[in-house]
Design a protein around this motif. Structure first.
Motif, PDB file in Angstrom:
ATOM      1  N   PHE A 257      79.617  -0.046 106.991  1.00  0.00           N
ATOM      2  CA  PHE A 257      79.009   1.188 106.496  1.00  0.00           C
ATOM      3  C   PHE A 257      79.356   2.354 107.405  1.00  0.00           C
ATOM      4  N   SER A 258      79.256   3.548 106.841  1.00  0.00           N
ATOM      5  CA  SER A 258      79.384   4.784 107.608  1.00  0.00           C
ATOM      6  C   SER A 258      78.013   5.421 107.733  1.00  0.00           C
ATOM      7  N   VAL A 259      77.866   6.251 108.750  1.00  0.00           N
ATOM      8  CA  VAL A 259      76.593   6.940 108.973  1.00  0.00           C
ATOM      9  C   VAL A 259      76.858   8.440 109.049  1.00  0.00           C
ATOM     10  N   VAL A 260      76.015   9.205 108.376  1.00  0.00           N
ATOM     11  CA  VAL A 260      76.116  10.669 108.341  1.00  0.00           C
ATOM     12  C   VAL A 260      74.784  11.234 108.820  1.00  0.00           C
ATOM     13  N   MET A 261      74.844  12.080 109.851  1.00  0.00           N
ATOM     14  CA  MET A 261      73.628  12.686 110.384  1.00  0.00           C
ATOM     15  C   MET A 261      73.661  14.197 110.127  1.00  0.00           C
ATOM     16  N   PHE A 262      72.591  14.704 109.511  1.00  0.00           N
ATOM     17  CA  PHE A 262      72.471  16.119 109.170  1.00  0.00           C
ATOM     18  C   PHE A 262      71.407  16.785 110.049  1.00  0.00           C
ATOM     19  N   ASP A 263      71.686  18.015 110.455  1.00  0.00           N
ATOM     20  CA  ASP A 263      70.688  18.821 111.147  1.00  0.00           C
ATOM     21  C   ASP A 263      70.715  20.221 110.539  1.00  0.00           C
ATOM     22  N   LEU A 264      69.608  20.659 109.937  1.00  0.00           N
ATOM     23  CA  LEU A 264      69.566  21.977 109.301  1.00  0.00           C
ATOM     24  C   LEU A 264      69.681  23.057 110.369  1.00  0.00           C
ATOM     25  N   ASP A 265      70.597  23.974 110.160  1.00  0.00           N
ATOM     26  CA  ASP A 265      70.874  25.007 111.160  1.00  0.00           C
ATOM     27  C   ASP A 265      69.745  26.033 111.237  1.00  0.00           C
ATOM     28  N   ARG A 266      69.389  26.364 112.476  1.00  0.00           N
ATOM     29  CA  ARG A 266      68.409  27.420 112.770  1.00  0.00           C
ATOM     30  C   ARG A 266      67.115  27.235 111.969  1.00  0.00           C
ATOM     31  N   PHE A 267      66.667  26.005 111.900  1.00  0.00           N
ATOM     32  CA  PHE A 267      65.452  25.724 111.138  1.00  0.00           C
ATOM     33  C   PHE A 267      64.219  26.345 111.796  1.00  0.00           C
ATOM     34  N   LYS A 268      64.203  26.398 113.116  1.00  0.00           N
ATOM     35  CA  LYS A 268      63.063  26.992 113.818  1.00  0.00           C
ATOM     36  C   LYS A 268      62.900  28.461 113.439  1.00  0.00           C
ATOM     37  N   ARG A 269      64.028  29.141 113.216  1.00  0.00           N
ATOM     38  CA  ARG A 269      63.958  30.546 112.824  1.00  0.00           C
ATOM     39  C   ARG A 269      63.276  30.698 111.466  1.00  0.00           C
ATOM     40  N   ILE A 270      63.512  29.745 110.559  1.00  0.00           N
ATOM     41  CA  ILE A 270      62.861  29.785 109.245  1.00  0.00           C
ATOM     42  C   ILE A 270      61.353  29.646 109.400  1.00  0.00           C
ATOM     43  N   ASN A 271      60.936  28.700 110.218  1.00  0.00           N
ATOM     44  CA  ASN A 271      59.498  28.519 110.461  1.00  0.00           C
ATOM     45  C   ASN A 271      58.879  29.758 111.083  1.00  0.00           C
ATOM     46  N   ASP A 272      59.562  30.340 112.067  1.00  0.00           N
ATOM     47  CA  ASP A 272      59.016  31.515 112.766  1.00  0.00           C
ATOM     48  C   ASP A 272      58.958  32.730 111.857  1.00  0.00           C
ATOM     49  N   THR A 273      59.929  32.852 110.941  1.00  0.00           N
ATOM     50  CA  THR A 273      60.009  34.041 110.088  1.00  0.00           C
ATOM     51  C   THR A 273      59.108  33.936 108.862  1.00  0.00           C
ATOM     52  N   TYR A 274      59.129  32.778 108.198  1.00  0.00           N
ATOM     53  CA  TYR A 274      58.436  32.638 106.917  1.00  0.00           C
ATOM     54  C   TYR A 274      57.213  31.730 106.972  1.00  0.00           C
TER      55      TYR A 274
END
Length: 388
Positions: A257-274
């Motif tokens: 199997f292959s493994v793919v890891m995702f990390d949403l970019d600048r997610f902290k900024r979304i929380n701080d802004t909205y």
């Protein structure tokens, strides 16, 4: 290391919003959400839950088969007290035959946890007593000469169904295996008394309904406990613990199997802004989009925070990269409404690698985590793999 920027579309066309809503509907009809569908049939159950339920059934099935394998021949003692010796000897042969069959089934479920085996054994564990009932009833000349314990046997067998967390479909199948021999006996002794026949069928239906209710209640409780311990309540994805268990199953089956890891970019900024509620909505949308690009055999989990991991069985690294690129582009193409005036699009940094046979799972995750970090260092919004 092979970085892939996502400035140009990988796929021929973007996914429309209607397809995303369709995905939401399909997701609603899966194990995590819809109680009716999941109680009717196991087709919508996750693989991990199917194995957990099967193991739960296996333990109870082993105890039931073993108990009756010992008790059925022992009760032959009462046949010799109440019936002619020749008749009692005939019934003893049938009792021993049933006991041997139950011992074999108990041995099989003790030695194997195969889901397919458990399904076959549980069917046989109710079919064999029903055939035993049919045989012994046909050895009597009239219904008046049949001991009460034999007359009540179909109802007692029905009661045993309530021990297992089966789906409605599974319960109906087992009830049918009991009902057919029951009706053959009713036809054999039928003397034109329709009222007596109606009472017998009504009593059978009553026991069947109670057994179905008990098994469905067990299944519902088991599902609720499973969700609370294994499913992320926000994204409805499995958690890290279940993902690791699924990976171990792939290793045991010698499946690459292959493994793919995702990390949403600048997610902290979304929380701080909205705000955090808006951040939660972003995670929900991201999880739906990731699932939309994966097959039923793929495994996707919320790894922690704004990180997701997809395990792609029987998939080479180059194929996993293409899948990761499609997901990244789908994330960018889906505007997410933050308020009446504002919408945003999200990007993701992604690491891709392939499991090397024999390596520790920790090393594999360490490697893909480094690749994801490299994607962020190279400017985010890109896929980085370890293909040279």
């Amino acid at each position: 290391m092979k970085p892939t920027a996502l400035s140009e579309p990988y796929s021929d066309k973007k996914e429309p919003l209607s397809k995303f809503k369709s995905l939401q509907l399909k997701t609603y009809l899966r194990l995590e959400n819809n109680p009716l569908v999941e109680l009717i049939s196991s087709h919508s159950h996750s693989t991990d839950f199917t194995h957990k339920r099967s193991d739960y059934i296996r333990r109870r099935l082993w105890i039931m088969c073993l108990f009756f394998a010992f008790s059925v021949p022992l009760f032959g003692f009462f046949d010799f007290l109440t019936l002619p010796q020749a008749h009692a000897q005939t019934l003893l042969v049938a009792r021993i035959s049933l006991s041997v069959a139950l011992f074999i089934m108990a041995y099989r479920v003790k030695r194997s946890s195969s889901v397919s085996l458990i399904k076959h054994v549980i069917a046989l564990s109710f079919l064999c007593p029903s055939l035993f009932y049919l045989y012994i009833m046909l050895t009597f000349n009239s219904l008046d000469s049949v001991p009460l314990i034999f007359t009540m046997m179909p109802y007692l067998t029905l009661a045993m169904i309530g021990l297992f967390p089966l789906t409605i479909r599974g319960g109906v199948i087992l009830i049918s295996l009991i009902f057919i021999p029951f009706m053959l006996v009713q036809a054999h002794f039928f003397n034109g008394d329709y009222w007596h026949l109606f009472n017998g069928v009504w009593l059978f239906g009553l026991f069947a309904g109670i057994s179905l209710w008990l098994q469905i209640a067990q299944l519902s409780m088991l599902m609720n406990l499973y969700r609370e311990s294994t499913v992320d309540p926000l994204t409805k994805l499995i958690n890290r613990r279940v993902m690791l268990r699924r990976i171990e199953q792939l290793k045991q089956q010698n499946i690459g199997f292959s493994v793919v890891m995702f990390d949403l970019d600048r997610f902290k900024r979304i929380n701080d802004t909205y705000g955090h509620l808006a951040g939660d909505n972003v995670l929900k949308v991201a999880s739906h989009i990731i699932k939309s690009k994966l097959t039923r055999n793929d495994i996707v989990a919320r790894y922690g925070g704004e990180e997701f991991v997809a395990i792609l069985p029987n998939t080479q690294t180059i194929q996993a990269i293409r899948c990761a690129e499609q997901i990244a582009l789908a994330l960018k193409a889906e505007p997410i409404k933050m308020s009446d005036e504002n919408s945003i699009t999200i990007t993701s940094s992604i690491g891709v690698t392939q499991y090397q046979r024999g390596e520790a799972i920790e090393m594999m995750f360490k490697r893909v985590d480094v690749l994801l970090y490299d994607a962020k260092e190279l400017g985010r919004d890109r896929v980085v793999s370890d293909i040279k």
